[in-house]
Design an enzyme around this catalytic site. Structure first.
Site, PDB file in Angstrom:
ATOM      1  CE  LYS A 185     -41.010  -2.684  24.560  1.00 27.86           C
ATOM      2  NZ  LYS A 185     -42.223  -3.463  24.591  1.00 27.86           N
ATOM      3  NE  ARG A 245     -44.155 -11.891  19.710  1.00 28.60           N
ATOM      4  CZ  ARG A 245     -43.881 -11.784  21.003  1.00 28.60           C
ATOM      5  NH1 ARG A 245     -42.674 -11.393  21.378  1.00 28.60           N
ATOM      6  NH2 ARG A 245     -44.778 -12.075  21.920  1.00 28.60           N
ATOM      7  CG  HIS A 361     -35.327 -27.828  -7.465  1.00 23.10           C
ATOM      8  ND1 HIS A 361     -35.473 -28.679  -8.527  1.00 23.10           N
ATOM      9  CD2 HIS A 361     -35.941 -26.666  -7.811  1.00 23.10           C
ATOM     10  CE1 HIS A 361     -36.121 -28.048  -9.504  1.00 23.10           C
ATOM     11  NE2 HIS A 361     -36.430 -26.826  -9.089  1.00 23.10           N
ATOM     12  CE  LYS A 472     -33.473 -13.029  26.285  1.00 25.75           C
ATOM     13  NZ  LYS A 472     -34.301 -11.824  26.310  1.00 25.75           N
TER      14      LYS A 472
HETATM   15  O1  F6P Z   1     -35.190 -12.576  23.654  1.00 27.42           O
HETATM   16  C1  F6P Z   1     -36.346 -12.259  22.977  1.00 27.42           C
HETATM   17  C2  F6P Z   1     -36.485 -10.791  22.758  1.00 27.42           C
HETATM   18  O2  F6P Z   1     -36.878 -10.167  23.927  1.00 27.42           O
HETATM   19  C3  F6P Z   1     -37.441 -10.496  21.612  1.00 27.42           C
HETATM   20  O3  F6P Z   1     -38.748 -10.531  22.003  1.00 27.42           O
HETATM   21  C4  F6P Z   1     -36.962  -9.163  21.158  1.00 27.42           C
HETATM   22  O4  F6P Z   1     -37.448  -8.831  19.891  1.00 27.42           O
HETATM   23  C5  F6P Z   1     -35.472  -9.366  21.213  1.00 27.42           C
HETATM   24  O5  F6P Z   1     -35.264 -10.177  22.348  1.00 27.42           O
HETATM   25  C6  F6P Z   1     -34.641  -8.126  21.307  1.00 27.42           C
HETATM   26  O6  F6P Z   1     -34.971  -7.367  22.433  1.00 27.42           O
HETATM   27  P1  F6P Z   1     -34.519  -5.862  22.545  1.00 27.42           P
HETATM   28  O7  F6P Z   1     -35.170  -5.107  21.452  1.00 27.42           O
HETATM   29  O8  F6P Z   1     -34.965  -5.404  23.894  1.00 27.42           O
HETATM   30  O9  F6P Z   1     -33.027  -5.827  22.419  1.00 27.42           O
END
Ligand code: F6P
Length: 501
Positions: A185, A245, A361, A472
């Site tokens: 994203k 997500r 199991h 991070k």
């Molecule tokens: O670190 C969490 C996060 O921001 C998630 O919410 C997201 O799905 C993932 O990292 C990946 O983010 P991106 O799609 O920006 O690489």
């Protein structure tokens, strides 16, 4: 507990599951909901009609209907980031402008898929999808669940920054016949960008002439993808208002649409849209995602259960628990409400689970006899995913239903307590007609809306995830400045494993 409705229902007496059906002969029909091919049975929980009324009051007190309308209207329900949450628009539901925009992005995606199928990018056989979190878990789940009849391309989804993951994909794939899909994203995620760079190197080393020409970017930040070297014609954008997500419906679903075919992808969207309409229009007491949230709230908030377990009695859904871990825990694992005040009690429990019958199991011992109360969810399909002897599917389903009954019923054994089962342990069962694209779309949308409904009932924003940032940030500072100013334990670990750098 500052909510009057929640406090009132916490004071209600708790039913005994062993007698719950005898005290109400209509219980099964009252406590089962069906939405198309998805049947949600919550009759083996401690919720009673009285508790249901209490939760309906809580939903009213929390402005559930208004917040749901705001979600579908494309209002900035993600208040901490000033953004809408428009995953339903990807399915054709919601704000008309956002729906039109999503349709335009989908047409673009389809056109590129048609071009790839027509070999405009060469004879592609392998798709190397690189992404992490929401940019990987959704496509992985869908492809794994639905490629039973043989996907049209061999897909590897690589998320971990551990090079072992990428190396495994490299060993399976021919670089000359591979397409790289970089899904992010933000197009800045460290793991994804490092993996993408290594994938380019792999192609360069194999003598592929124009490796960047084999990259498709799936992103809400097209300008970053261009900067990185992807040609604009191979960027599949999606809206900033689609959360990571919640993004499998957007261009993040590209490898699924390519591997399974456009019709299957469209059918996935349609199944989700049917669940959107149900969630938007069904009255609260017949609203499956909302009712499921009531069950979640009862166990997590009223009884203080710290986990909830989920078992897919269907190999096709083996990745569902990990998908739902991100959806539920990243959305609702918060400590403050929408306005920044401390949450008035526990929020999301830990989601965990696995597949049946394997889990029986391994971990079911604790569910039956441990001291921790864990609400369990079973997910099964009437139709099998294979053509083997029907005895397999029969055994699978028999086991699934037997576990729910055993948890509830228990078994006394005064003479030998080690062999006694306390019973009175709750479960819900989701029975699907089959695992097809539309059913899976509906099921995932059911969980999305259930997560949202839970958030509304707790007064929190499910659409941000600031909790992932600090780690991070520290990792970046170690990379940039070396280990400085950390505690002795962290310093020693860095020194030992990385030689102080
Ligand atoms: O670190 C969490 C996060 O921001 C998630 O919410 C997201 O799905 C993932 O990292 C990946 O983010 P991106 O799609 O920006 O690489």
């Amino acid at each position: 507990m500052s909510s009057p409705a929640l406090a009132a229902l916490s004071a209600l007496p708790q039913a005994e599951l062993k007698t719950i059906f005898t005290s109400d002969p209509d219980r099964l029909s009252k406590f089962t909901l069906r939405q198309g091919p998805i049947r949600f049975d919550w009759s083996k929980t401690h919720l009673t009609s009285e508790l249901l009324d209490g939760f309906l009051k809580l939903a009213e007190e929390k402005g559930f209907a208004e917040q749901r309308d705001a979600l579908f209207a494309g209002e900035a329900v993600n208040n901490t980031e000033g953004r809408a949450a428009e995953h339903p628009a990807e399915r054709g539901e919601g704000n008309p402008d956002s729906v039109a925009r999503a349709k335009m992005f989908h047409s673009r995606m389809r056109a590129l898929i048609d071009a790839i199928e027509a070999e405009a990018l060469g004879a592609i056989r392998h798709i190397l999808h690189i992404g992490i979190g929401g940019s990987a878990l959704g496509p992985d789940l869908i492809i794994d669940a639905l490629d039973g009849d043989g996907a049209r391309y061999d897909v590897a989804i690589v998320s971990n920054v551990d090079g072992t993951a990428l190396e495994k994909a490299f060993s399976r794939f021919d670089p000359a016949a591979t397409l790289i899909a970089v899904a992010s994203k933000t197009f800045t995620t460290t793991e994804t960008m490092l993996n993408a760079a290594s994938a380019i190197n792999w192609m360069v080393e194999a003598g592929v002439e124009d490796p960047y020409g084999r990259v498709i970017a799936l992103t809400a930040s097209p300008e970053k993808a261009i900067e990185w070297g992807v040609d604009e014609t191979r960027i599949l954008p999606f809206s900033e208002s689609v959360g990571g997500r919640y993004s499998l419906w957007s261009s993040i679903g590209f490898p699924a649409a390519l591997a399974l075919g456009w019709d299957a992808f469209e059918s996935l969207l349609e199944g989700a849209a049917a669940m959107d309409r149900h969630f938007r229009l069904a009255e609260p007491k017949a609203n499956a995602p909302l009712i499921a949230a009531f069950v979640d709230q009862y166990y997590a908030r009223v009884l203080g259960c710290q986990t909830r377990a989920l078992f897919a009695y269907d190999e096709r859904l083996r990745l569902l628990p990990s998908y739902l871990q991100q959806l539920e825990m990243e959305s609702n694992g918060k400590s403050v409400t929408r306005d920044g005040a401390p949450a008035d009690g526990p929020t999301a429990p830990i989601t965990w689970g696995g597949v049946g019958t394997d889990a029986q199991h391994a971990v079911f011992q604790l569910l039956h006899q441990g001291t921790v109360l864990t609400p369990v969810e079973f997910i099964a399909s009437i139709e099998p995913g294979h053509a083997l002897d029907p005895a397999h599917h029969r055994a699978l389903l028999v086991n699934c239903f037997a576990q729910g009954a055993a948890l509830m019923k228990g078994k006394e054994n005064e003479a030998d307590p080690a062999r006694a089962y306390p019973g009175n342990r709750p479960s819900t069962t989701i029975l699907l007609e089959d695992v097809t694209p539309d059913v899976l779309g509906g099921l995932i949308a059911f969980y999305e809306h259930r997560t949202f409904a839970n958030a509304v009932l707790m007064g929190i924003n499910p659409f941000d995830q600031f909790g992932v940032e600090l780690g991070k940030e520290i990792a970046r500072s170690i990379e940039a400045e070396g280990p400085k100013g950390f505690d002795p334990s962290t310093m020693a670990l860095i020194e030992l494993a990385l030689g102080g750098a």
